[in-house]
Design an enzyme around this catalytic site. Structure first.
Site, PDB file in Angstrom:
ATOM      1  CB  CYS A   1     -52.674 -54.260  68.970  1.00 59.31           C
ATOM      2  SG  CYS A   1     -52.117 -54.538  67.284  1.00 59.31           S
TER       3      CYS A   1
ATOM      4  CG  HIS B   1     -75.840 -55.951  44.582  1.00 59.98           C
ATOM      5  ND1 HIS B   1     -75.756 -57.278  44.929  1.00 59.98           N
ATOM      6  CD2 HIS B   1     -74.745 -55.703  43.805  1.00 59.98           C
ATOM      7  CE1 HIS B   1     -74.644 -57.805  44.415  1.00 59.98           C
ATOM      8  NE2 HIS B   1     -74.023 -56.871  43.720  1.00 59.98           N
TER       9      HIS B   1
ATOM     10  CB  CYS C   1     -73.375 -51.628  42.499  1.00 63.98           C
ATOM     11  SG  CYS C   1     -71.677 -51.139  42.183  1.00 63.98           S
TER      12      CYS C   1
ATOM     13  CB  CYS D   1     -68.861 -56.716  41.750  1.00 67.69           C
ATOM     14  SG  CYS D   1     -70.120 -57.776  42.524  1.00 67.69           S
TER      15      CYS D   1
ATOM     16  NE  ARG E   1     -68.476 -61.058  46.442  1.00 70.25           N
ATOM     17  CZ  ARG E   1     -68.791 -60.797  45.179  1.00 70.25           C
ATOM     18  NH1 ARG E   1     -67.948 -60.092  44.422  1.00 70.25           N
ATOM     19  NH2 ARG E   1     -69.903 -61.222  44.666  1.00 70.25           N
TER      20      ARG E   1
ATOM     21  CG  HIS F   1     -55.895 -50.732  71.082  1.00 66.07           C
ATOM     22  ND1 HIS F   1     -56.805 -49.740  70.813  1.00 66.07           N
ATOM     23  CD2 HIS F   1     -54.935 -50.623  70.125  1.00 66.07           C
ATOM     24  CE1 HIS F   1     -56.412 -49.068  69.730  1.00 66.07           C
ATOM     25  NE2 HIS F   1     -55.274 -49.578  69.302  1.00 66.07           N
TER      26      HIS F   1
END
Lengths: 250, 156
Positions: free
Chosen positions: A65, A170, A166, A211, A207, A69
């Protein structure tokens, strides 16, 4: 009269901004302390591994990389605050994981890294960490608009056997206790994140899947564009909050 | 033979026949929901034709994988510290609502408030993207609903 409305509107905007809270603010003091101390934050194990991978030559092209970069703290600083982005060469909105894998296949001529593999999490955390404390500012231009709308629809639609959206947790009920824990506002400021519940570092996709599984909804496969759409919507919604990758969450 | 699971005919059935009918229904097809009649804001008749068991109902309520109730509600459950506060405390539920009112609120609270966050515990239609393992199954079956209704009714 008009002046009154302007004042009222400004007051409303101020409240809306003041009420926007990072997941960090819903964490316990102990969890915040763990995140704040780089030596105690377990996410730094992945960040360090990511730095090693950044400098390691890989693939048939024999490039690292860093060969393209250079120093990450210059070249990819700010990237995590403005991703996902529309990538013309992909013809789609892509997230950082997809950008890393496009670099691997196109420039390094290496195999793409699997979702949730330690190497992909490590590189993503290393890149994310370069944007720490920067304000999230994702652009929704004409090319990203349909992906944003898809993400908004997914966020707002009821789904699963539990029949929740959701947004119902939230947007409408953040700060209240769900099974004894505060519901955060779902701003993805710190991914990949070290979750105490996982006892490891995980991606935003992981994540989101948690939910969905809680809602007893069918979680799409990791490759699904729906995760990018949700991430784009959530990042636009999180505008102005600070990146805190690698975060520590409950 | 009375129609299986009809809410209009259970008075003609003996309790034994109902138990048998329930067993046949659940073994033949777990997805088959029993019909029910809404009167006002209540479902006056038991879904099974029998009274539920309050002790079993309590066990369902406190079980996070079965009833899921304490994710959002709190209540008189001293053994469970991690309760929710998104929804009303269950203490005194039986003094505030009749058995039939509680039954409808369990079965499908959206009939009363389309914007409710209360899951439809006994509905399998008009749901989106349900996980494969839960498709065409209600959250609780008819007997479990009756057990929970019996327990909630007892909370005075």
């Amino acid at each position: 009269m008009i002046r009154f409305f302007v004042v009222a509107l400004l007051a409303f905007a101020a409240v809306a901004t003041a009420q926007k809270k990072s997941g960090y603010e819903f964490s316990s003091r102990e969890t915040q302390a763990m995140q704040d101390d780089d030596a105690a934050n377990p996410g730094f194990l992945w960040v360090q591994q990511g730095e090693t991978l950044w400098n390691r030559r890989d693939g048939a092209a024999g490039k690292s990389c860093a060969d393209c970069h250079g120093e990450a703290n210059n070249s990819v600083r700010g990237v995590a605050a403005r991703y996902p982005v529309f990538a013309p060469e992909a013809g789609a909105v892509i997230d950082i994981e997809q950008r890393i894998n496009r670099c691997r296949t196109e420039h390094q001529q290496a195999k793409p890294l699997a979702y949730e593999s330690d190497d992909l999490l490590a590189l993503t955390s290393f890149v994310g960490k370069q944007s720490r404390a920067m304000s999230i500012d994702v652009a929704i231009d004409a090319r990203a608009r349909s992906t944003f709308e898809r993400g908004k629809t997914l966020f707002e639609q009821r789904q699963g056997q539990i029949n929740l959206s959701c947004s119902q947790c939230h947007d409408d009920n953040w700060g209240k206790q769900l099974a004894g824990s505060p519901i955060p506002q779902a701003h993805p400021t710190g991914y990949p994140a070290y979750r105490l519940e996982w006892q490891t570092l995980g991606s935003l996709r992981r994540r989101l899947r948690n939910c969905l599984i809680g809602m007893r909804a069918e979680a799409p496969p990791y490759e699904s564009a729906d995760y990018v759409a949700l991430e784009l919507f959530l990042m636009a919604r999180a505008k102005g909050l600070a990146i805190d990758t690698p975060s520590v969450r409950r | 033979m009375p129609r299986l699971g009809s809410a209009r005919s259970p008075v003609k059935c003996s309790a034994k026949a109902l138990v048998l009918a329930a067993a046949l229904v659940s073994s033949a097809n777990a997805q088959e929901l029993r019909p029910y009649q809404i009167v006002g804001d209540a479902i006056p008749q038991s879904l099974t034709g029998a009274k539920g068991d309050a002790a079993r109902g309590r066990a369902i309520v406190v079980n996070r994988q079965v009833g899921l109730c304490l994710l959002c509600h709190s209540g008189p459950f001293p053994e469970d510290r991690l309760q929710g506060n998104l929804s009303p405390d269950l203490t005194g539920t039986g003094a505030r609502w009749t058995e039939g009112q509680l039954r409808l609120r369990m079965v499908d609270a959206s009939k009363l408030n389309p914007a409710t966050i209360m899951p439809p515990y006994y509905r399998t239609r008009d749901l989106t993207n349900v996980a494969a393992g839960f498709r065409n199954k209600p959250i609780l079956d008819a007997a479990q609903i009756e057990d929970v209704v019996a327990f909630l009714t007892s909370l005075k």
